[in-house]
Design a protein around this motif. Structure first.
Motif, PDB file in Angstrom:
ATOM      1  N   ASP A 168     -25.898 -10.051  13.913  1.00 34.07           N
ATOM      2  CA  ASP A 168     -27.042  -9.942  14.808  1.00 34.07           C
ATOM      3  C   ASP A 168     -27.071 -11.128  15.768  1.00 34.07           C
ATOM      4  O   ASP A 168     -26.234 -12.036  15.692  1.00 34.07           O
ATOM      5  CB  ASP A 168     -28.347  -9.842  14.002  1.00 34.07           C
ATOM      6  CG  ASP A 168     -28.535 -11.017  13.052  1.00 34.07           C
ATOM      7  OD1 ASP A 168     -27.946 -12.098  13.313  1.00 34.07           O
ATOM      8  OD2 ASP A 168     -29.254 -10.873  12.052  1.00 34.07           O
ATOM      9  N   GLU A 170     -29.041 -13.716  16.156  1.00 35.34           N
ATOM     10  CA  GLU A 170     -29.285 -15.043  15.601  1.00 35.34           C
ATOM     11  C   GLU A 170     -28.037 -15.591  14.909  1.00 35.34           C
ATOM     12  O   GLU A 170     -27.656 -16.752  15.113  1.00 35.34           O
ATOM     13  CB  GLU A 170     -30.459 -14.975  14.631  1.00 35.34           C
ATOM     14  CG  GLU A 170     -30.866 -16.341  14.081  1.00 35.34           C
ATOM     15  CD  GLU A 170     -32.088 -16.241  13.172  1.00 35.34           C
ATOM     16  OE1 GLU A 170     -32.442 -17.241  12.539  1.00 35.34           O
ATOM     17  OE2 GLU A 170     -32.682 -15.135  13.111  1.00 35.34           O
ATOM     18  N   GLN A 172     -25.000 -14.667  15.421  1.00 36.02           N
ATOM     19  CA  GLN A 172     -23.951 -14.861  16.414  1.00 36.02           C
ATOM     20  C   GLN A 172     -24.131 -16.184  17.153  1.00 36.02           C
ATOM     21  O   GLN A 172     -23.168 -16.936  17.343  1.00 36.02           O
ATOM     22  CB  GLN A 172     -23.948 -13.692  17.389  1.00 36.02           C
ATOM     23  CG  GLN A 172     -22.742 -13.656  18.308  1.00 36.02           C
ATOM     24  CD  GLN A 172     -22.763 -12.418  19.190  1.00 36.02           C
ATOM     25  OE1 GLN A 172     -23.491 -12.388  20.193  1.00 36.02           O
ATOM     26  NE2 GLN A 172     -21.997 -11.402  18.824  1.00 36.02           N
TER      27      GLN A 172
END
Length: 293
Positions: A168, A170, A172
């Motif tokens: 997701d 965050e 990443q």
């Protein structure tokens, strides 16, 4: 081990029994070679398979046999054989179970050989069949942290992170921040190593200059010692009578004669000439001190 056919009948029941026996040999008896033998026999009893998948009923037993075998090989310090050993049962890296891949990455990272998993891990993470596995995100994070970053593969890490749909926003961003920080540390370390290498190159140059100066000084001191020794030998070899004559003439000029008497001037002049000749005979022209009239 593998040269002899297994003594057990093939099938999942026998594979499960061999798994239990291998685990006991590994944990309780610490007989690692026998544990590897049981794992190989269990994998052979299951026969060749297309790889882990939803329709493969033997996948969990086969994966557990490989996990026990990896641990036994590591205990015998045969960690270099681990990847090739599991690939003889799964044929290609893309078919490795997530647990086996994770264990291999951790093992080769622990022994500081992450390059061994560079190609295999990348192939697994990019394989289309593995994109929907729930372990994809955690394995990608592990692969980036334990393989790519220690090898300085920052661009490949960023590309892999941005292209992973399992992460997701965050996670990443956090992983990209880790890659960026690792890149900065790598650059600082390279700069420090470069400065150290430059200092090491300057130190031999300075030592060379000091060595040349020391050699020149030593040569000058050696020549001076030889000159002094030659002078001392020269004075030791002077005839005794010439030295005595020079001393007597000096005594006559300075002590016995009165330089203020007019009658003594011609005689003094002759004595001075005689003294000069005697002095020239005593000392060589190089070391003769100046004599003024």
């Amino acid at each position: 081990m593998r040269g002899e056919p297994p003594a057990w009948a093939p099938g999942p029941a026998q594979a499960a029994a061999l798994l239990e026996e291998a685990a006991d040999l590994l944990v309780l008896h610490r007989d690692f070679a026998a544990a590897v033998e049981r794992c190989e026999a269990g994998c052979d009893s299951l026969g060749p398979g297309p790889g882990p998948g939803p329709g493969e009923s033997f996948a969990e037993v086969k994966c557990s046999l490989c996990v026990v075998g990896i641990q036994a090989l590591a205990e015998m310090n045969r960690w270099r054989e681990v990847l090739s050993w599991v690939l003889q049962y799964y044929h290609v890296p893309e078919h490795l179970p997530p647990k086996v891949l994770e264990l291999c990455i951790l093992l080769y990272s622990e022994v500081r050989e992450p390059q061994a998993m560079l190609e295999a891990g990348g192939s697994w993470l990019r394989a289309h069949a593995n994109q929907r596995l729930p372990e994809l995100g955690s394995l990608l994070e592990l692969y980036v942290a334990q393989v790519l970053l220690p090898l300085g593969r920052f661009e490949g890490a960023e590309e892999l992170v941005r292209g992973c749909a399992a992460l997701d926003g965050e996670r990443q961003l956090a992983l990209l921040g880790t890659v960026c920080e690792s890149r900065r540390r790598w650059a600082r370390r390279e700069e420090t190593l470069g400065s150290s290498a430059a200092e090491e190159q300057q130190d031999p140059a300075a030592e060379t200059v000091l060595g040349m100066l020391s050699q020149k000084l030593l040569t000058m001191l050696t020549l001076l010692r030889r000159a002094l020794r030659s002078m001392s030998n020269h004075f030791y070899l002077l005839p005794y009578k010439k030295m005595l004559l020079a001393t007597f003439l000096l005594y006559l000029v300075v002590v016995r004669l009165d330089p203020a008497s007019p009658t003594s001037l011609p005689f003094i002049y002759k004595l001075v000439q005689l003294f000069r000749q005697a002095w020239a005979a005593v000392l060589s022209p190089i070391h003769r001190p100046p004599i003024r009239d």
